[in-house]
Design an enzyme around this catalytic site. Structure first.
Site, PDB file in Angstrom:
ATOM      1  N   ASP A  23     -71.573 -60.674 -16.513  1.00  0.00           N
ATOM      2  CA  ASP A  23     -71.969 -60.771 -17.925  1.00  0.00           C
ATOM      3  C   ASP A  23     -70.725 -60.782 -18.813  1.00  0.00           C
ATOM      4  O   ASP A  23     -70.719 -60.184 -19.894  1.00  0.00           O
ATOM      5  CB  ASP A  23     -72.930 -59.645 -18.335  1.00  0.00           C
ATOM      6  CG  ASP A  23     -73.666 -59.966 -19.634  1.00  0.00           C
ATOM      7  OD1 ASP A  23     -73.434 -61.051 -20.222  1.00  0.00           O
ATOM      8  OD2 ASP A  23     -74.480 -59.127 -20.072  1.00  0.00           O
ATOM      9  N   HIS A  75     -83.555 -62.382 -19.093  1.00  0.00           N
ATOM     10  CA  HIS A  75     -82.947 -61.264 -19.827  1.00  0.00           C
ATOM     11  C   HIS A  75     -84.129 -60.385 -20.222  1.00  0.00           C
ATOM     12  O   HIS A  75     -84.867 -60.721 -21.154  1.00  0.00           O
ATOM     13  CB  HIS A  75     -82.195 -61.814 -21.053  1.00  0.00           C
ATOM     14  CG  HIS A  75     -81.744 -60.782 -22.027  1.00  0.00           C
ATOM     15  ND1 HIS A  75     -80.413 -60.596 -22.340  1.00  0.00           N
ATOM     16  CD2 HIS A  75     -82.430 -59.889 -22.777  1.00  0.00           C
ATOM     17  CE1 HIS A  75     -80.307 -59.629 -23.237  1.00  0.00           C
ATOM     18  NE2 HIS A  75     -81.523 -59.188 -23.524  1.00  0.00           N
TER      19      HIS A  75
HETATM   20  O1  DOR Z   1     -73.951 -57.840 -24.093  1.00  0.00           O
HETATM   21  C1  DOR Z   1     -74.388 -58.983 -24.043  1.00  0.00           C
HETATM   22  N1  DOR Z   1     -73.696 -60.014 -24.575  1.00  0.00           N
HETATM   23  N2  DOR Z   1     -75.578 -59.203 -23.490  1.00  0.00           N
HETATM   24  C2  DOR Z   1     -76.194 -60.389 -23.569  1.00  0.00           C
HETATM   25  O2  DOR Z   1     -77.273 -60.519 -23.070  1.00  0.00           O
HETATM   26  C3  DOR Z   1     -75.550 -61.520 -24.303  1.00  0.00           C
HETATM   27  C4  DOR Z   1     -74.098 -61.345 -24.318  1.00  0.00           C
HETATM   28  C5  DOR Z   1     -73.394 -62.278 -25.283  1.00  0.00           C
HETATM   29  O3  DOR Z   1     -73.696 -63.461 -25.317  1.00  0.00           O
HETATM   30  O4  DOR Z   1     -72.477 -61.818 -25.975  1.00  0.00           O
END
Ligand code: DOR
Length: 422
Positions: free
Chosen positions: A300, A174
């Protein structure tokens, strides 16, 4: 095991043909009549999609998603395998937790759930987690990530790359230089200036990718870059690939479609990490996906409970649902380019994750893990109708192309007539 005769299906856009599903495999139709006949006229068969980046939230936030509800959302989205991110509670940083997630996936039986292990203990970026123990566990972890956080310490990142090299693993980074994103809310640019919100500069991502491809080259290991979001990152990746660095990268559907103009709504459904960027970033990401500089589309999928999203922007958690809309968004972006869709959403992610049973074209002799899509169908996204336990989709009310009609996992139907079978 039920046998299925699939009639008049177009495999990856080819001439209509019949396929027989029997004993987990695809066959030329022959022998006794099948138990079930599916008229697939007008439908396209794709290899079952593989998601490199799914947040299933179990253990710890079963109010937002469970392995079962996330698996159902995945099957409905045309997936046959998902890689479950490690930022659960407790964190998936031990053999015990990754095995728990793996077994929950098996029990749900809707997709193969491949756990991703944390790189560092508790995602704290201080000490390496038990990577070897997770690799040797029943979950056979090969991919490790602190996603949600960057492995910021270059020495730890180097050690992690060295460690996984021994067993052919991969570190999924990340990429976010946290010291450049402190307090950041939206992409740093015209919109952040207009809104008076702290900006999240593109360089915070690009600097880490540049550092990590150099570390990867130095160590001779393998790197995967999560959710690439800027045009500059594409150029860094282009350079690294030209040098022969063993790096792959993914882009999310939302970074292929949406821009930071969405932040003007102040609706936290549009808050995500990395943030939505500009149209020129979107254009560069699309071109990089077509060209192969970006190897895969990964969702994601980040479900969040209402209290974590229906609040003021700065308090809201970042993340968007993705599993049930990813194929439609990708079709909207790439058109009905089945070859590229199969490559970026199934074959290549299966290869990156080491999932050898997945990513095979739906043809006789291959495992019967595939999805049937109606490319002519259009549907309007209704958050209440999604299988995910959460509602944070940025596509509510949007009309999208393409519907998943059926999904098969090793010959078992997980979705039929657009509905989950369990
Ligand atoms: O938008 C995101 N949500 N990016 C991330 O890297 C983690 C993820 C989350 O776990 O909610």
């Amino acid at each position: 095991m039920t046998t299925y005769l699939i009639k008049n299906v177009s495999v990856l856009g080819g001439e209509p043909r019949d396929l027989l599903v029997r004993d987990g495999q695809l066959h030329e139709p022959s022998g006794p009549a099948a138990d079930v006949t599916i008229d697939a006229t007008g439908l396209v068969a794709l290899p079952g999609l593989v998601d490199l980046h799914t947040h299933l939230r179990e253990p710890g936030r079963e109010d937002a998603e469970t392995v079962e509800t996330g698996s159902r959302a995945a099957a409905l989205g045309g997936y046959t395998a998902v890689c479950a991110m490690a930022n659960t509670d407790p964190v998936a940083d031990t053999a015990g937790v990754v095995e728990q997630v793996y077994r929950l996936g098996q029990a749900a039986g809707l997709v193969d759930v491949q756990p991703i292990g944390a790189v560092t203990v508790g995602l704290k970026g201080e000490t390496l987690a038990e990577l070897g123990a997770m690799a040797e566990s029943a979950a056979k972890v090969t991919m490790f990530s602190d996603d949600g956080f960057c492995v910021n310490d270059p020495r730890l990142m180097r050690r992690a790359l060295e460690y996984v090299k021994a067993f052919g693993g991969v570190i999924a980074q990340h990429a976010e230089e946290h010291r450049l994103t402190e307090g950041a809310q939206v992409h740093e640019g015209v919109q952040s200036a207009k809104l008076g919100l702290t900006g999240w500069p593109a360089v915070a991502e690009e600097a880490i990718i540049a550092r990590d491809v150099l570390l990867t080259e130095h160590v001779g290991s393998r790197l995967h870059v999560c959710h690439v979001s800027t045009a500059g990152s594409v150029e860094v990746l282009r350079h690294a690939k030209a040098r022969g660095v063993n790096v792959t990268a993914e882009v999310t559907p939302h970074h292929l479609l949406l821009t930071d103009v969405r932040a003007c709504t102040y609706d936290p459904v549009n808050k995500v990490n990395p943030p939505l960027r500009t149209q020129s970033d979107v254009d560069a990401l699309r071109a990089a996906l077509a060209e192969g500089i970006i190897d895969a589309v990964a969702t994601d999928h980040a479900p969040h409970a209402a209290e974590d999203k229906e609040c003021e922007w700065s308090r809201a958690r970042p993340g968007m649902l993705g599993l049930e809309t990813a194929l439609s968004i990708t079709m909207q972006v790439l058109g009905n380019d089945w070859e590229t869709i199969a490559e970026r959403m199934s074959r290549t992610p299966a290869r990156i994750a080491g999932l050898s049973e997945h990513g095979h074209d739906p043809l006789p002799g291959n495992p019967a893990s595939f999805t049937l899509v109606d490319p002519a169908a259009r549907w309007t996204v209704d958050p209440e109708a999604l299988a995910s336990l959460s509602r944070n989709t940025p596509y509510a009310g949007m009309e999208l192309p393409g519907r998943v009609v059926a999904t098969f996992l090793r010959g078992e139907a997980t979705v039929l007539d657009g509905k989950a079978t369990r």
